[in-house]
Structures are given as structure tokens and as C-alpha cells.
Design an enzyme around this catalytic site. Structure first.
Site, mmCIF file in Angstrom:
data_model
loop_
_atom_site.group_PDB
_atom_site.id
_atom_site.type_symbol
_atom_site.label_atom_id
_atom_site.label_comp_id
_atom_site.label_asym_id
_atom_site.label_seq_id
_atom_site.Cartn_x
_atom_site.Cartn_y
_atom_site.Cartn_z
ATOM 1 N N LYS A 165 90.500 126.127 52.049
ATOM 2 C CA LYS A 165 89.544 125.398 51.204
ATOM 3 C C LYS A 165 88.499 126.377 50.685
ATOM 4 C CE LYS A 165 86.628 121.234 51.819
ATOM 5 N NZ LYS A 165 86.329 120.136 52.772
ATOM 6 N N SER B 19 87.286 115.690 51.310
ATOM 7 C CA SER B 19 87.067 116.702 50.304
ATOM 8 C C SER B 19 88.030 117.886 50.401
ATOM 9 C CB SER B 19 85.638 117.234 50.393
ATOM 10 O OG SER B 19 85.423 117.891 51.634
ATOM 11 N N SER C 113 86.947 114.625 55.994
ATOM 12 C CA SER C 113 87.499 115.431 54.897
ATOM 13 C C SER C 113 88.771 116.198 55.228
ATOM 14 C CB SER C 113 86.439 116.394 54.368
ATOM 15 O OG SER C 113 85.495 115.690 53.594
#
Lengths: 71, 467
Positions: B79, B155, B179
Site C-alpha cells: 500500500k 482503504s 482497511s
């Protein structure tokens, strides 16, 4: 906590935003107010937790001298 | 199964055995990303040159007869809130692109690299991690490999999508309120949110210090456990990281369910009116032999506390940016940050008190059970752009509501594995929750479910849009 107190998101925003140096435009305001109202509802729910009135135990802890929790 | 869907531990075995070169594995993965990622939008940066150089180094080491590390030659991605040397850590934002390039990888990227894994790049995410959808105004929405019209979940959207799409077998994500678990559920892959303080967050861009966790996602439970084990260990760079020795999960991964007291979360976690979530929880509970229902009182309070803590801490952190660069934020996150900056301190303090209280409540439950089964999301992947969600007859704003079932758990830092159930349509995840520091139990149960064939990530033949 937020209990019986009236919370007016718009008035709160008008007072707090300049105090924090924030400029919130008219276009941004409706959504910001919506989220303030959601946050107020969350505070109302948190206010129902059966917390003792003679203890202040916050979740984060700070232990001087140790980088972590010392376990 | 195509080569792109081979588990990481099997890729490593083949490279060790000389069946395939690491350079071939990495070049094939890069070619797949180049061909298919324009549809998915999982990657924001591809570090091809670095990856190929690392792969050649693995092949050279093998040719010299050197012992290879456990994940030697295995591709992974992170990420884009993890520091990647040479890149600005954008954390899903426009503003952070102006930051100087990171001089060093995040600790967890370094640890996987030290285990031989090869970083292929940075992954798309919701701005500053304040997101459950995977939509991003700056980089475009990350799309669900099962149906490109649907959201990947956030996310850690790119982390879920990149693993589901067969771009990488392992990805790193972060989880503050869900997330890792939301994209795991929506994309149909396994994920682990370890205990708060287990894995160091050093050199990752923060969202909410009280609740930020880092962890892996993978298509295979052995890969998930292996990656988790290889990343364990304290690091002084993260004040929240516990000074505990590594407690590897791999040695007990195959121990099965014997002796585990397993319950299904009821009450707040009831899935009435959520047919896909209800069916998935029932399937997992039956396979695990869950013996009882558990009414987790206080979950709504914990969820509300997590909401306030997140809103207040993240907004305070971003206050200078909100003052000076509000127009450069994604509008979907900006207005929540602006609201959060205005919260009364008493709301935040009460939330931190309630968090302590709910932690103690959960510890009482764990005196009676070892594992709690709960839904991960109220529904499978919504459409990209969808703004509302029907939950038990109410129309709710979608963005906060996707984390309905994940927020109370991360509020008190419990370890959770999300496990994917493939239905006739879209996948949906189920949470396996254990007591603090018992990731081994979450992973043991996840492995059993995979071995039973109850939980699995989809194969290439089930992703027609990516052929």
C-alpha cells in the site's frame, strides 16, 4: 457527556473553525455539518458506556523510558 | 490454475529447486500487471527495475549454491503509505507527492525483502487511509477483479485487488477501522490484522496512532502466516510496538480445530437483512463447529468510540494541511477531516475511556471462548460510485457503514483474520477474532477452513474480466 445538551452543528462550526484557523467554504459546509452531526451521534452513543465517576483510565498508555508497552 | 495464481510458498519452492528462475517469475508478474492493471488500477507505482535487479540477485545466489531465504523470488507489493526508497510516500494523497522521496523502505518492506521477497511497487489506496471504498479522486478508483464495475473496498484497495487479480501473492496493507478486512471481504482474499502493537509501523505514513495496524493480505493462508511470521519483532521506531519476542504462527498452523472453543457473534453483529453475510457466517460457523452464540454488549459503543478517535486524531494530524491546502484533498475525505478538526476534546477523551472499558469486556468473553466468528462487511462489493447502503431496512451513508462490523474489533486491537467465502456471485468475508496476541488461533482456524474448501480465493477461471 453530550447527553441532554443541545448541540447545534452550525453554531459549533461557526465558532470553532476560525479558532482553529480553518476556512470552511459555503460549498463544503453542508457535508462538514453532516459529519459533525454523525460525530455528535457517536458521542451520544459513547456517552452510554457505564464508566465509573471515580476513575480515569484512558486506553492509550505512555511509559517513560520504553519505546513500546514494556511487556 | 495459471502461473499467476501459484501460492507464494510454492513459487519459493520452485525457485529453490531450480524449476523456474526468479527473473522469470518477476518478469511474468510485471507483464501481467502491465497488461491487466489499467483495468483494475491496483498499482500507483511499479518498481520494475528494482524488482528485476533483485530477481537476478536471487538467481545468481542460487547459481553459486548459496542458501536462499524463505520467500526468495516471491513478488509482493505494498500500500502506498509504506515508505519505498526512491518514491514519495503519497498515502493516497495529492499533497504528499511533493514530499521528498523516501530514503529507506518501511520496516515491514525491509523485513519481507530480507526474507527474499521482491517488491513490485506501491498500491492504490483511499486518501490518507480515511476510506472503506477504494475510490480516490487523484489516482482513480481501484476496481474489484471479480467485477470491474464494483469497488475493491478500502482503504487498502490496491492490496486487496492486486492479490485477488493474481498480480502478487502477498500484499501489505494497513487497518485502522477495517482497511485490511473490508477489501479482503470485497475482493475475496485472506487478510490478517494482527494485535495492536504486534507489527512495527516504522516508516509508514500515519492515519490514527491509537488504532493504526499493519498486516498482510494473501490468496493462501500458508502465505499469510509465513509473511506474518517473517515480519514479527519489535522495532524502536514505533512507540506503540510491543516489546515482545516473535511468536510464530506457522508451527501450529496445521493443528486443526481440536480444543478450540468457538462462538458466533450475535447482537450487534446479527446479519438479519444481509443475506450474503448471513450465509457466509453460517457456512463458516458450521465448518468450525461453533457451539454457541455470543452477545457482545458494548460493540456499538466501541464502534462509536473508534469513529471519534479516528476522526479527532487524524484531523489534528492533518490540521496544517487542512488550513493551507484544503482544496488539494479528495473532497470525500476532506469534509470528514474538517469536521473531525472541530470535535470537542471531551468527546475524544470519553471515547478513549470507553475503549478501555470495552477492552475489559472483551477480555471477559475470551475467558470463555478462544475464537469469535463475525461478519466482515454487511454486503459484497457495492458499485463504484455508490453512496448509500441498505442496512436492516435503513438507508445509510456507504462510506462509514462498510466498517460497521470491523470497527468495534480494531477499536480494542484484537487480532483478526478475514477469510473469503465464494458464493454464486461475488465473494464476501468473515472475521475470525481471537484474544490479544493469539494470531496463531486466527490463522489455525483460517487454515482449517481453507483445507475444508469452505474458504478460498478465486482462481483465474473465476475472474473472466481479467482474461
Amino acid at each position: 457527556m453530550s447527553g441532554a445538551v443541545d448541540f447545534d452543528p452550525e453554531r459549533h462550526l461557526e465558532v470553532m473553525a476560525p479558532a482553529l484557523g480553518l476556512t470552511i467554504s459555503e460549498a463544503q459546509k453542508p457535508v462538514v455539518l453532516q459529519f459533525l452531526a454523525i460525530a455528535h451521534n457517536m458521542a451520544r452513543i459513547v456517552g452510554t458506556a457505564p464508566l465509573p465517576d471515580d476513575e480515569l483510565a484512558l486506553a492509550p498508555n505512555f511509559r517513560p523510558g520504553l519505546p513500546g508497552d514494556g511487556l | 490454475m495459471t502461473e499467476a495464481f501459484v501460492p507464494a510458498h510454492e513459487i519459493a519452492r520452485r525457485i529453490r529447486g531450480g524449476e523456474i528462475a526468479a527473473e522469470t517469475v518477476v518478469a511474468d508478474a510485471l507483464a501481467r500487471i502491465e497488461k491487466l492493471d489499467p483495468q483494475v488500477n491496483a498499482f500507483t507505482d511499479v518498481t520494475a527495475e528494482r524488482a528485476l535487479a533483485a530477481a537476478r540477485a536471487v538467481d545468481l545466489a542460487r547459481s553459486r549454491g548459496e542458501a536462499l531465504a524463505p520467500l526468495a523470488g516471491v513478488p509482493f507489493a505494498a500500500k502506498n503509505l509504506f515508505d519505498i526508497a526512491g518514491l514519495p510516500t503519497r498515502a493516497g494523497s495529492k499533497i504528499n507527492r511533493e514530499r521528498p522521496p523516501a530514503s529507506r523502505d518501511a520496516v515491514l518492506v525491509e523485513r519481507l525483502s530480507a526474507a527474499g521477497a521482491i517488491l513490485l511497487g506501491g498500491l492504490n489506496m483511499g486518501e490518507y487511509a480515511y476510506d472503506f471504498t477504494g475510490e480516490n479522486a487523484h489516482d482513480g478508483p481501484c476496481r474489484n477483479p471479480h467485477d470491474l464495475a464494483r469497488m475493491a473496498g478500502g482503504s487498502s484497495s490496491g492490496s486487496g485487488a492486486a492479490t485477488a487479480a493474481g498480480f502478487v501473492p502477498i500484499a501489505l496493507g494497513s487497518d485502522t477501522n477495517g482497511s485490511i478486512r473490508v477489501p479482503g471481504s470485497l475482493c475475496g482474499v485472506f487478510g490478517l490484522k494482527p494485535t495492536y502493537g504486534r507489527l512495527p509501523r516504522t516508516r509508514s505514513f500515519p492515519f490514527c496512532d491509537s488504532l493504526d495496524h499493519l498486516g498482510p493480505l494473501a490468496r493462501d493462508v500458508t502465505d499469510l502466516a509465513l509473511a506474518y511470521d517473517l515480519m514479527q519483532g519489535a522495532d524502536a521506531g514505533d512507540p506503540a510496538c510491543a516489546q515482545r519476542p516473535a511468536e510464530p504462527a506457522m508451527p501450529s498452523l496445521h493443528h486443526g480445530l481440536s480444543g478450540l472453543r468457538i462462538a458466533v457473534a450475535g447482537g450487534y453483529f446479527a446479519t438479519d437483512g444481509m443475506p450474503e453475510a448471513e450465509a457466509a457466517v453460517a457456512k463458516v460457523a458450521k465448518a468450525l463447529g461453533a457451539k454457541r452464540d455470543l452477545d457482545i454488549k458494548g460493540a456499538a459503543i466501541a464502534r462509536a468510540a473508534a469513529f471519534l478517535i479516528t476522526n479527532a486524531e487524524s484531523s489534528s494530524f492533518h490540521l496544517p494541511r487542512l488550513r493551507e491546502r484544503a482544496d488539494d484533498f479528495d473532497p470525500e475525505t476532506r469534509d470528514r477531516f474538517l469536521a473531525g478538526a472541530l470535535l470537542p476534546a471531551a468527546w475524544y477523551v470519553q471515547a478513549q475511556r470507553a475503549r478501555r472499558w470495552f477492552h475489559d469486556e472483551m477480555m471477559r468473553h475470551f475467558a470463555e471462548v478462544d475464537l469469535i466468528v463475525a461478519p466482515a462487511t454487511p454486503c459484497p462489493a457495492p458499485l463504484v460510485g455508490q453512496k448509500t447502503l441498505e442496512v436492516r431496512g435503513d438507508t445509510l451513508p456507504l462510506r462509514p457503514s462498510l466498517g460497521l462490523f470491523t470497527q468495534p474489533i480494531s477499536c480494542v486491537g484484537l487480532p483478526v483474520a478475514v477469510v473469503p467465502v465464494q458464493g454464486s456471485g461475488l465473494p464476501i468475508g468473515v472475521q475470525l477474532i481471537a484474544a490479544p496476541w493469539r494470531e496463531d488461533i486466527c490463522l489455525r482456524a483460517a487454515y482449517a477452513l481453507q483445507a475444508f474448501g469452505v474458504c478460498r480465493a478465486a482462481g483465474a477461471e473465476e475472474l473472466p474480466s481479467l482474461r
